[in-house]
Design a protein around this motif. Sequence first.
Motif, PDB file in Angstrom:
ATOM      1  N   PHE A 165      35.146  63.693  99.457  1.00 42.13           N
ATOM      2  CA  PHE A 165      35.573  64.316  98.946  1.00 42.13           C
ATOM      3  C   PHE A 165      36.486  65.393 100.171  1.00 42.13           C
ATOM      4  O   PHE A 165      36.100  64.936 101.291  1.00 42.13           O
ATOM      5  CB  PHE A 165      34.880  65.287  98.318  1.00 42.13           C
ATOM      6  CG  PHE A 165      34.254  65.948  97.560  1.00 42.13           C
ATOM      7  CD1 PHE A 165      34.725  65.004  96.183  1.00 42.13           C
ATOM      8  CD2 PHE A 165      32.849  64.598  96.994  1.00 42.13           C
ATOM      9  CE1 PHE A 165      34.075  64.767  94.854  1.00 42.13           C
ATOM     10  CE2 PHE A 165      32.460  64.834  96.204  1.00 42.13           C
ATOM     11  CZ  PHE A 165      33.382  64.444  94.467  1.00 42.13           C
ATOM     12  N   SER A 166      37.903  65.210 100.121  1.00 45.41           N
ATOM     13  CA  SER A 166      38.940  65.888 100.827  1.00 45.41           C
ATOM     14  C   SER A 166      38.787  67.189 100.652  1.00 45.41           C
ATOM     15  O   SER A 166      39.005  67.528  99.040  1.00 45.41           O
ATOM     16  CB  SER A 166      40.405  65.310 101.333  1.00 45.41           C
ATOM     17  OG  SER A 166      40.607  65.777 102.058  1.00 45.41           O
ATOM     18  N   TYR A 167      39.238  67.807 102.166  1.00 45.02           N
ATOM     19  CA  TYR A 167      39.411  69.714 101.244  1.00 45.02           C
ATOM     20  C   TYR A 167      41.383  69.584 100.828  1.00 45.02           C
ATOM     21  O   TYR A 167      41.777  70.640  99.858  1.00 45.02           O
ATOM     22  CB  TYR A 167      39.385  70.030 102.950  1.00 45.02           C
ATOM     23  CG  TYR A 167      38.574  70.780 103.510  1.00 45.02           C
ATOM     24  CD1 TYR A 167      38.088  71.768 102.931  1.00 45.02           C
ATOM     25  CD2 TYR A 167      38.022  70.151 104.182  1.00 45.02           C
ATOM     26  CE1 TYR A 167      36.786  72.412 103.183  1.00 45.02           C
ATOM     27  CE2 TYR A 167      36.567  71.015 104.303  1.00 45.02           C
ATOM     28  CZ  TYR A 167      36.241  71.705 104.275  1.00 45.02           C
ATOM     29  OH  TYR A 167      34.761  72.323 104.724  1.00 45.02           O
ATOM     30  N   ASP A 168      42.162  68.323 101.053  1.00 44.68           N
ATOM     31  CA  ASP A 168      42.674  68.574  99.997  1.00 44.68           C
ATOM     32  C   ASP A 168      43.274  68.323  98.648  1.00 44.68           C
ATOM     33  O   ASP A 168      44.038  68.725  98.080  1.00 44.68           O
ATOM     34  CB  ASP A 168      43.744  67.066 100.400  1.00 44.68           C
ATOM     35  CG  ASP A 168      44.106  66.486 101.990  1.00 44.68           C
ATOM     36  OD1 ASP A 168      44.237  67.987 102.931  1.00 44.68           O
ATOM     37  OD2 ASP A 168      44.403  65.500 102.698  1.00 44.68           O
ATOM     38  N   GLY A 169      41.913  68.146  98.186  1.00 43.47           N
ATOM     39  CA  GLY A 169      41.925  67.805  96.712  1.00 43.47           C
ATOM     40  C   GLY A 169      41.625  70.053  96.218  1.00 43.47           C
ATOM     41  O   GLY A 169      41.389  70.464  95.191  1.00 43.47           O
ATOM     42  N   LEU A 170      41.554  71.025  97.073  1.00 43.95           N
ATOM     43  CA  LEU A 170      41.581  71.993  96.728  1.00 43.95           C
ATOM     44  C   LEU A 170      43.014  72.930  96.628  1.00 43.95           C
ATOM     45  O   LEU A 170      42.339  73.577  95.764  1.00 43.95           O
ATOM     46  CB  LEU A 170      41.029  72.943  98.210  1.00 43.95           C
ATOM     47  CG  LEU A 170      39.212  72.471  98.476  1.00 43.95           C
ATOM     48  CD1 LEU A 170      39.406  73.947  99.881  1.00 43.95           C
ATOM     49  CD2 LEU A 170      38.788  73.108  97.103  1.00 43.95           C
TER      50      LEU A 170
END
Length: 413
Positions: free
Chosen positions: A230-235
């Motif tokens: 998971f990546s913070y970009d998904g936020l």
Amino acid sequence: MKTNKNIPAIKGAFVILSFFFVLNMEGQDLQSFIKEAQNNNPEIQAFELRYSIAEEKVNEANWIPNTEVSAGYFVSEPETRVGPQRARIGFKQMLPWFGTITARENYASSMADADYVEVTIAKRKLELSVAETYYQLYEIRAKQLVLEENIQLLDTYQRLALTSVEVGNASAVDVLRLQIRQNELVQEKKVLEQQAFGIRAAFNSLLNRDHDVPVETVTELPLPEEETAFSYDGLSLNPELLKYDKLYESVVQSELLNQRESAPMIGFGLDYLPVSKRTDMDLFENGKDIVMPMVSVTIPIFNNRYKSISKQNELRQQEIESQKDQRLNVLESAFAKAISQRNQARIKFETQSKNLKQANDAEEILIKNYETGTIDFNDVLDIQELQLKFQMNQIESVGNYYVQSAVINYLTN
């Protein structure tokens, strides 16, 4: 001693305890519960109705000012060259500046888009609540199964202890200790039943059904072999952030509407004045009625109101940007916490698995000692308590792992 007859029962019981995680999957699928909740939950229905109202406001925006119709009768008839005026009938229609209606519709549509995001957020929060409650019920059900297996195991130990008492290899105190331990497990199982009652009621409330409807969960939740990255970009795709983008856009549309409404309005009208014929002389066009077309324009000379609205919109945009930044910080913190706790759950599960294997090895030694008649039932109780502790910790780790996975899914998908 009647040793050989009882050893298979002990081994069978421990096989059940050691591999309770490979039971067949049973119970209703979580996704079906989530779908049922989204279809029946009153809060979701309320949000959807709010969105429907917002959509209807788009149609409401397509309006123009009411047509003005006036009529008057001259009590004292004014005299004109062609005769006295008897009455005055008129109508007037004001029209907004070009593009005002379109701007009004765009603003209403942007507000509807913001309300639609609220529907999405409510559904995702409901999905998370259903998942968290479901995993709590799973934990309770899995613990109840383990306790039942341990209670049955203690029954086997009691029979072995009674046999050992008969041959003088154990005392009645050992039997009483086993019975006390069994009573504690029965108590713990009953406490879990009461906990399940309350959690099941909360779960059924999320699905908008009777609180006492039975809920069947799975009995096994194996951890995946590999973690999903998971990546913070998904936020950035989280609806809680998209909501602020929609609100910002609604302010943009509000300002465009404000600029249109600050423009002049154009009016068209017509006055009709019926005229009576003069009786004292015969004139050309004697008694001819008067028809007077009119055009009017409103001039926004005192437009402080529109300037103030523009300033408010500018400040509102800055406020929304700050709120979005703050919400992003909160989501990032929650994301990091969920990732950390999920990793901790896996570490704890793997540690408990190792401990349980070692406890099973110790149990094998006890079984072999029983064959020689040297079994110590204090050691038996100690091992049994350790096994139960490790199994309970495993269940809690699995439940927490999937709860944190649900949180991560809510934040990033």
